[in-house]
Design a protein around this motif. Structure first.
Motif, PDB file in Angstrom:
ATOM      1  N   MET A   1       0.860  -1.185   0.000  1.00 34.28           N
ATOM      2  CA  MET A   1       0.000   0.000   0.000  1.00 34.28           C
ATOM      3  C   MET A   1       0.899   1.240   0.000  1.00 34.28           C
ATOM      4  SD  MET A   1      -2.870   1.148   2.833  1.00 34.28           S
ATOM      5  CE  MET A   1      -3.827  -0.313   2.569  1.00 34.28           C
ATOM      6  N   PRO A   2       0.675   2.172  -0.950  1.00 42.54           N
ATOM      7  CA  PRO A   2       1.487   3.394  -0.987  1.00 42.54           C
ATOM      8  C   PRO A   2       1.341   4.199   0.302  1.00 42.54           C
ATOM      9  CG  PRO A   2       0.211   3.161  -2.996  1.00 42.54           C
ATOM     10  CD  PRO A   2      -0.255   2.094  -2.050  1.00 42.54           C
ATOM     11  N   ARG A   3       2.364   4.946   0.615  1.00 45.08           N
ATOM     12  CA  ARG A   3       2.402   5.724   1.846  1.00 45.08           C
ATOM     13  C   ARG A   3       1.206   6.681   1.912  1.00 45.08           C
ATOM     14  NH1 ARG A   3       7.129   9.763   3.924  1.00 45.08           N
ATOM     15  NH2 ARG A   3       6.280   9.978   6.004  1.00 45.08           N
ATOM     16  N   GLY A   4       0.471   6.666   3.021  1.00 44.52           N
ATOM     17  CA  GLY A   4      -0.664   7.551   3.240  1.00 44.52           C
ATOM     18  C   GLY A   4      -1.966   7.076   2.629  1.00 44.52           C
ATOM     19  N   GLU A   5      -1.935   5.967   1.903  1.00 42.95           N
ATOM     20  CA  GLU A   5      -3.146   5.470   1.225  1.00 42.95           C
ATOM     21  C   GLU A   5      -4.240   5.125   2.234  1.00 42.95           C
ATOM     22  OE1 GLU A   5      -5.440   4.784  -1.985  1.00 42.95           O
ATOM     23  OE2 GLU A   5      -3.380   5.516  -2.034  1.00 42.95           O
ATOM     24  N   HIS A   6      -3.860   4.595   3.390  1.00 43.16           N
ATOM     25  CA  HIS A   6      -4.845   4.215   4.404  1.00 43.16           C
ATOM     26  C   HIS A   6      -5.631   5.427   4.913  1.00 43.16           C
ATOM     27  CE1 HIS A   6      -1.381   5.517   6.700  1.00 43.16           C
ATOM     28  NE2 HIS A   6      -2.168   5.654   7.752  1.00 43.16           N
ATOM     29  N   LEU A   7      -5.058   6.624   4.813  1.00 44.30           N
ATOM     30  CA  LEU A   7      -5.743   7.828   5.307  1.00 44.30           C
ATOM     31  C   LEU A   7      -6.914   8.224   4.410  1.00 44.30           C
ATOM     32  CD1 LEU A   7      -2.671   9.959   6.369  1.00 44.30           C
ATOM     33  CD2 LEU A   7      -4.224   8.669   7.840  1.00 44.30           C
ATOM     34  N   ARG A   8      -6.873   7.805   3.151  1.00 43.49           N
ATOM     35  CA  ARG A   8      -7.949   8.160   2.225  1.00 43.49           C
ATOM     36  C   ARG A   8      -9.276   7.513   2.615  1.00 43.49           C
ATOM     37  NH1 ARG A   8      -5.732  10.504  -2.603  1.00 43.49           N
ATOM     38  NH2 ARG A   8      -3.493  10.226  -2.592  1.00 43.49           N
ATOM     39  N   ARG A   9      -9.214   6.429   3.380  1.00 44.94           N
ATOM     40  CA  ARG A   9     -10.446   5.750   3.802  1.00 44.94           C
ATOM     41  C   ARG A   9     -11.130   6.466   4.960  1.00 44.94           C
ATOM     42  NH1 ARG A   9      -7.975  -0.239   3.885  1.00 44.94           N
ATOM     43  NH2 ARG A   9      -6.241   0.959   4.676  1.00 44.94           N
ATOM     44  N   ILE A  10     -10.422   7.362   5.627  1.00 50.63           N
ATOM     45  CA  ILE A  10     -10.999   8.111   6.745  1.00 50.63           C
ATOM     46  C   ILE A  10     -11.678   9.352   6.175  1.00 50.63           C
ATOM     47  CG2 ILE A  10     -10.523   9.307   8.911  1.00 50.63           C
ATOM     48  CD1 ILE A  10      -7.963   7.612   9.111  1.00 50.63           C
ATOM     49  N   GLU A  13     -13.887  14.841   7.506  1.00 49.37           N
ATOM     50  CA  GLU A  13     -14.366  15.422   8.764  1.00 49.37           C
ATOM     51  C   GLU A  13     -13.721  14.729   9.961  1.00 49.37           C
ATOM     52  OE1 GLU A  13     -16.481  14.181   6.397  1.00 49.37           O
ATOM     53  OE2 GLU A  13     -17.028  16.110   5.496  1.00 49.37           O
ATOM     54  N   GLU A  14     -13.582  13.396   9.862  1.00 48.23           N
ATOM     55  CA  GLU A  14     -12.967  12.642  10.951  1.00 48.23           C
ATOM     56  C   GLU A  14     -11.475  12.931  11.044  1.00 48.23           C
ATOM     57  OE1 GLU A  14     -12.362  10.100  14.139  1.00 48.23           O
ATOM     58  OE2 GLU A  14     -14.140  11.089  13.372  1.00 48.23           O
ATOM     59  N   ARG A  15     -10.798  13.048   9.908  1.00 44.69           N
ATOM     60  CA  ARG A  15      -9.368  13.388   9.931  1.00 44.69           C
ATOM     61  C   ARG A  15      -9.154  14.753  10.580  1.00 44.69           C
ATOM     62  NH1 ARG A  15      -8.516  11.532   4.134  1.00 44.69           N
ATOM     63  NH2 ARG A  15      -8.862  13.715   3.737  1.00 44.69           N
ATOM     64  N   ALA A  16      -9.990  15.725  10.215  1.00 37.62           N
ATOM     65  CA  ALA A  16      -9.864  17.064  10.789  1.00 37.62           C
ATOM     66  C   ALA A  16     -10.093  17.021  12.295  1.00 37.62           C
ATOM     67  CB  ALA A  16     -10.850  18.021  10.124  1.00 37.62           C
ATOM     68  N   ARG A  17     -11.120  16.271  12.722  1.00 38.49           N
ATOM     69  CA  ARG A  17     -11.413  16.166  14.152  1.00 38.49           C
ATOM     70  C   ARG A  17     -10.236  15.569  14.900  1.00 38.49           C
ATOM     71  NH1 ARG A  17     -12.441  12.801  17.877  1.00 38.49           N
ATOM     72  NH2 ARG A  17     -12.473  10.978  16.541  1.00 38.49           N
ATOM     73  N   ARG A  18      -9.647  14.530  14.362  1.00 46.89           N
ATOM     74  CA  ARG A  18      -8.507  13.879  15.016  1.00 46.89           C
ATOM     75  C   ARG A  18      -7.307  14.808  15.127  1.00 46.89           C
ATOM     76  NH1 ARG A  18      -8.271   7.777  12.392  1.00 46.89           N
ATOM     77  NH2 ARG A  18     -10.362   7.130  13.072  1.00 46.89           N
ATOM     78  N   LEU A  19      -7.160  15.719  14.185  1.00 43.81           N
ATOM     79  CA  LEU A  19      -6.046  16.665  14.209  1.00 43.81           C
ATOM     80  C   LEU A  19      -6.379  17.939  14.986  1.00 43.81           C
ATOM     81  CD1 LEU A  19      -4.895  16.303  10.504  1.00 43.81           C
ATOM     82  CD2 LEU A  19      -3.722  15.454  12.543  1.00 43.81           C
ATOM     83  N   GLY A  20      -7.588  18.004  15.535  1.00 47.23           N
ATOM     84  CA  GLY A  20      -7.986  19.184  16.292  1.00 47.23           C
ATOM     85  C   GLY A  20      -8.287  20.370  15.406  1.00 47.23           C
TER      86      GLY A  20
END
Length: 98
Positions: A1-10, A13-20
């Motif tokens: 899996m290419p680097r960062g590919e797993h983040l595309r499934r999130i 809105e959830e990514r932003a929330r996790r980063l505050g």
């Protein structure tokens, strides 16, 4: 899996929330730009939240547009009445060097 590919499934809105952070509203964009100016002004600008920086740039561009327009000072004064008070406080704070 290419680097960062797993983040595309999130969802964004959830990514932003996790980063505050707050997700982008419709019509909003984000990007990197290079700004040149006095170091103390840039330090103050960097200390603002992303949303405050965007609002500050928007108001500055509006002020510049009105100032350069054919309406001149009369148009600028009419526009200045619509500027939120916090923007004037921020400009005064930057102007005074605090």
């Amino acid at each position: 899996m290419p680097r960062g590919e797993h983040l595309r499934r999130i969802p964004p809105e959830e990514r932003a929330r996790r980063l505050g952070q707050e997700p982008l509203a419709p019509g909003e964009a984000t990007g990197l730009v290079q700004v040149r100016g006095p170091a103390e002004v840039l330090d103050r600008f960097r200390s603002l939240s992303a949303k405050e920086r965007g609002e500050t740039v928007r108001m500055g561009l509006l002020a510049r547009e009105v100032w350069e327009s054919a309406e001149g000072l009369e148009g600028w004064l009419a526009w200045a009445e619509r500027v939120p008070p916090w923007v004037w406080r921020l400009l005064l704070w930057v102007w005074r060097g605090r």
